[in-house]
Design a protein around this motif. Structure first.
Motif, PDB file in Angstrom:
ATOM      1  N   VAL A  44      26.470  96.292  11.202  1.00 54.11           N
ATOM      2  CA  VAL A  44      27.727  96.958  10.848  1.00 54.11           C
ATOM      3  C   VAL A  44      28.919  96.117  11.282  1.00 54.11           C
ATOM      4  N   ARG A  45      28.815  95.482  12.412  1.00 53.88           N
ATOM      5  CA  ARG A  45      29.912  94.644  12.913  1.00 53.88           C
ATOM      6  C   ARG A  45      30.076  93.372  12.096  1.00 53.88           C
ATOM      7  N   LEU A  49      29.542  96.909   4.352  1.00 50.52           N
ATOM      8  CA  LEU A  49      28.470  97.637   3.684  1.00 50.52           C
ATOM      9  C   LEU A  49      29.037  98.616   2.668  1.00 50.52           C
ATOM     10  N   ALA A  52      24.785 103.021   3.788  1.00 48.72           N
ATOM     11  CA  ALA A  52      23.799 102.937   4.876  1.00 48.72           C
ATOM     12  C   ALA A  52      22.880 104.144   4.789  1.00 48.72           C
TER      13      ALA A  52
END
Length: 65
Positions: A44-45, A49, A52
């Motif tokens: 995520v960092r 995206l 998810a």
């Protein structure tokens, strides 16, 4: 079409099924995989995206968090 999907699931067979589903049914260009909250947070960092798919009960914490 979904560009980038993250699948977070600790059961390998279920994770592979979800990856295949994301590629086939959603047309995902890239599907990232993680088996834990910690691994998911790293994705995520580092990656933007579109979607998810997250398991609620993971070995190192809650997918809800």
């Amino acid at each position: 079409m979904t560009d980038q999907v993250l699948v977070v699931e600790d059961v390998p067979e279920v994770r592979e099924w979800l990856v295949t589903l994301a590629e086939r049914e959603l047309g995902a260009r890239q599907v990232f995989q993680a088996a834990s909250v910690d691994a998911a947070l790293k994705h995520v960092r580092d990656q933007p995206l579109t979607l998810a798919l997250i398991d609620i009960g993971l070995p190192d914490g809650s997918g809800v968090s």
